[in-house]
Scaffold this active site. Structure first.
Site, PDB file in Angstrom:
ATOM      1  N   HIS A  54      -0.532   1.787   6.852  1.00  0.00           N
ATOM      2  CA  HIS A  54      -0.243   1.378   5.459  1.00  0.00           C
ATOM      3  C   HIS A  54      -1.170   0.261   5.049  1.00  0.00           C
ATOM      4  O   HIS A  54      -0.767  -0.894   5.006  1.00  0.00           O
ATOM      5  CB  HIS A  54       1.216   0.934   5.344  1.00  0.00           C
ATOM      6  N   ILE A  60      -1.619  -3.340   3.616  1.00  0.00           N
ATOM      7  CA  ILE A  60      -0.691  -3.889   2.626  1.00  0.00           C
ATOM      8  C   ILE A  60       0.712  -3.812   3.222  1.00  0.00           C
ATOM      9  O   ILE A  60       1.120  -2.766   3.731  1.00  0.00           O
ATOM     10  CB  ILE A  60      -0.743  -3.084   1.314  1.00  0.00           C
ATOM     11  N   GLY A  63       6.555  -2.425   0.598  1.00  0.00           N
ATOM     12  CA  GLY A  63       7.621  -3.026  -0.196  1.00  0.00           C
ATOM     13  C   GLY A  63       8.954  -3.018   0.513  1.00  0.00           C
ATOM     14  O   GLY A  63       9.726  -3.987   0.416  1.00  0.00           O
ATOM     15  N   VAL A  64       9.237  -1.949   1.242  1.00  0.00           N
ATOM     16  CA  VAL A  64      10.531  -1.881   1.929  1.00  0.00           C
ATOM     17  C   VAL A  64      10.654  -2.949   3.007  1.00  0.00           C
ATOM     18  O   VAL A  64      11.751  -3.446   3.265  1.00  0.00           O
ATOM     19  CB  VAL A  64      10.823  -0.471   2.519  1.00  0.00           C
ATOM     20  N   GLU A  68      13.447  -5.885   3.268  1.00  0.00           N
ATOM     21  CA  GLU A  68      14.169  -6.132   4.518  1.00  0.00           C
ATOM     22  C   GLU A  68      14.025  -7.594   4.953  1.00  0.00           C
ATOM     23  O   GLU A  68      14.992  -8.209   5.402  1.00  0.00           O
ATOM     24  CB  GLU A  68      13.680  -5.193   5.617  1.00  0.00           C
TER      25      GLU A  68
END
Length: 152
Positions: A54, A60, A63-64, A68
Protein backbone atom coordinates in the site's frame (compact mmCIF):
# COMPACT_ATOMS: atom_id res chain seq x y z
CA UNK A 1 -7.01 10.93 39.73
CA UNK A 2 -5.00 14.09 40.31
CA UNK A 3 -5.35 17.24 38.24
CA UNK A 4 -2.14 16.43 36.34
CA UNK A 5 -2.42 14.54 33.08
CA UNK A 6 -1.75 10.82 33.05
CA UNK A 7 0.22 9.12 30.27
CA UNK A 8 0.99 5.64 28.98
CA UNK A 9 4.24 4.31 27.58
CA UNK A 10 4.42 1.22 25.36
CA UNK A 11 4.78 -1.14 28.33
CA UNK A 12 1.55 0.12 29.93
CA UNK A 13 -0.23 0.16 26.55
CA UNK A 14 0.61 -3.55 26.12
CA UNK A 15 -0.82 -4.28 29.58
CA UNK A 16 -4.12 -2.65 28.53
CA UNK A 17 -4.56 -3.57 24.86
CA UNK A 18 -4.52 -7.15 23.57
CA UNK A 19 -3.03 -6.02 20.22
CA UNK A 20 0.50 -6.99 19.22
CA UNK A 21 2.67 -6.63 16.11
CA UNK A 22 1.67 -5.95 13.43
CA UNK A 23 -1.56 -4.52 14.78
CA UNK A 24 -0.46 -2.49 17.80
CA UNK A 25 -0.74 0.97 16.26
CA UNK A 26 -0.16 3.46 19.08
CA UNK A 27 3.34 4.03 20.50
CA UNK A 28 2.46 6.21 23.47
CA UNK A 29 -0.35 8.29 24.90
CA UNK A 30 1.13 11.49 26.24
CA UNK A 31 -1.95 13.26 27.64
CA UNK A 32 -4.80 11.43 29.35
CA UNK A 33 -7.42 13.64 30.99
CA UNK A 34 -9.53 11.04 32.77
CA UNK A 35 -12.09 9.59 30.37
CA UNK A 36 -12.52 13.00 28.68
CA UNK A 37 -9.63 13.24 26.23
CA UNK A 38 -6.27 11.86 25.22
CA UNK A 39 -3.43 12.54 22.81
CA UNK A 40 -1.88 9.45 21.24
CA UNK A 41 1.30 9.24 19.19
CA UNK A 42 2.04 6.85 16.31
CA UNK A 43 5.50 6.99 14.77
CA UNK A 44 5.02 5.87 11.18
CA UNK A 45 7.94 3.79 9.86
CA UNK A 46 8.73 2.02 6.61
CA UNK A 47 9.09 -1.25 8.57
CA UNK A 48 5.31 -1.67 8.87
CA UNK A 49 3.95 -4.58 6.83
CA UNK A 50 1.14 -2.67 5.10
CA UNK A 51 3.69 -0.56 3.22
CA UNK A 52 4.78 -3.59 1.16
CA UNK A 53 1.49 -3.47 -0.72
CA UNK A 54 0.00 0.00 0.00
CA UNK A 55 1.50 1.10 -2.37
CA UNK A 56 4.83 -0.25 -3.68
CA UNK A 57 7.07 2.72 -4.47
CA UNK A 58 4.62 5.16 -2.85
CA UNK A 59 3.98 4.03 0.76
CA UNK A 60 0.80 5.48 2.29
CA UNK A 61 -0.66 4.46 5.67
CA UNK A 62 -4.09 2.95 4.95
CA UNK A 63 -7.06 4.91 6.27
CA UNK A 64 -8.33 1.88 8.13
CA UNK A 65 -5.10 1.68 10.13
CA UNK A 66 -5.39 5.38 11.01
CA UNK A 67 -8.92 4.68 12.27
CA UNK A 68 -7.67 1.67 14.26
CA UNK A 69 -4.80 3.70 15.78
CA UNK A 70 -7.32 6.33 16.90
CA UNK A 71 -9.54 3.65 18.44
CA UNK A 72 -6.56 2.15 20.27
CA UNK A 73 -5.74 5.59 21.67
CA UNK A 74 -9.29 5.89 23.02
CA UNK A 75 -9.09 2.40 24.53
CA UNK A 76 -5.81 3.27 26.28
CA UNK A 77 -7.39 6.45 27.67
CA UNK A 78 -10.28 4.50 29.17
CA UNK A 79 -8.04 1.63 30.27
CA UNK A 80 -5.57 3.86 32.10
CA UNK A 81 -8.29 5.90 33.80
CA UNK A 82 -10.29 2.83 34.90
CA UNK A 83 -7.10 0.95 35.91
CA UNK A 84 -7.63 -1.90 33.44
CA UNK A 85 -3.95 -2.93 33.08
CA UNK A 86 -3.61 -6.73 33.11
CA UNK A 87 -7.39 -7.22 33.13
CA UNK A 88 -7.92 -8.37 29.52
CA UNK A 89 -10.11 -5.48 28.41
CA UNK A 90 -11.44 -5.94 24.88
CA UNK A 91 -12.89 -3.19 22.71
CA UNK A 92 -15.10 -3.79 19.67
CA UNK A 93 -16.20 -1.34 16.98
CA UNK A 94 -19.96 -0.84 16.77
CA UNK A 95 -19.99 2.07 14.29
CA UNK A 96 -17.58 4.35 12.44
CA UNK A 97 -19.11 7.64 11.32
CA UNK A 98 -18.15 10.89 9.61
CA UNK A 99 -14.72 9.55 8.64
CA UNK A 100 -12.82 11.94 6.41
CA UNK A 101 -9.24 11.71 5.22
CA UNK A 102 -7.44 14.97 4.40
CA UNK A 103 -3.77 14.18 3.74
CA UNK A 104 -1.49 11.22 3.13
CA UNK A 105 0.33 9.73 6.11
CA UNK A 106 3.72 8.36 5.05
CA UNK A 107 6.81 6.80 6.66
CA UNK A 108 8.64 9.38 8.76
CA UNK A 109 5.43 11.11 9.86
CA UNK A 110 4.45 11.40 13.52
CA UNK A 111 0.70 10.89 13.69
CA UNK A 112 -0.86 12.79 16.60
CA UNK A 113 -4.33 11.54 17.53
CA UNK A 114 -6.55 13.73 19.72
CA UNK A 115 -9.55 11.75 21.01
CA UNK A 116 -12.51 13.05 22.99
CA UNK A 117 -15.25 11.08 24.69
CA UNK A 118 -18.66 12.08 23.36
CA UNK A 119 -20.62 9.53 25.39
CA UNK A 120 -19.67 6.92 27.96
CA UNK A 121 -19.01 6.58 31.63
CA UNK A 122 -17.18 4.23 33.99
CA UNK A 123 -19.20 1.04 34.29
CA UNK A 124 -20.85 1.60 30.93
CA UNK A 125 -20.31 -0.76 28.01
CA UNK A 126 -21.09 1.52 25.04
CA UNK A 127 -18.87 4.55 24.45
CA UNK A 128 -18.72 7.12 21.64
CA UNK A 129 -15.59 9.02 20.70
CA UNK A 130 -14.63 11.78 18.29
CA UNK A 131 -11.15 12.41 17.08
CA UNK A 132 -8.74 14.17 14.79
CA UNK A 133 -5.42 12.75 13.61
CA UNK A 134 -2.82 15.23 12.39
CA UNK A 135 0.75 15.41 11.15
CA UNK A 136 2.74 18.57 11.96
CA UNK A 137 -0.49 20.40 12.76
CA UNK A 138 -2.16 19.46 9.46
CA UNK A 139 -5.33 17.35 9.74
CA UNK A 140 -4.88 13.87 8.28
CA UNK A 141 -8.19 12.32 9.36
CA UNK A 142 -11.26 12.95 11.49
CA UNK A 143 -14.04 10.64 12.61
CA UNK A 144 -16.51 9.58 15.24
CA UNK A 145 -16.92 6.00 16.37
CA UNK A 146 -18.89 3.92 18.80
CA UNK A 147 -17.27 1.03 20.66
CA UNK A 148 -18.28 -1.63 23.16
CA UNK A 149 -15.88 -1.97 26.07
CA UNK A 150 -15.79 -5.52 27.39
CA UNK A 151 -14.15 -5.08 30.77
CA UNK A 152 -13.74 -8.84 31.24
Amino acid sequence: MSTSMASADIQLIQRILPHRYPFLLVDKVVEIDGTSSALGIKNVTMNEPHFQGHFPGMPIMPGVTIVEAMAQTAAVMVGVTLEMADKEMKVYFMAIDKAKFRRKVIPGDVLEMRLNTLRGKPGGKVWRFGGVASVEGEMAAELEFTAMMDMG
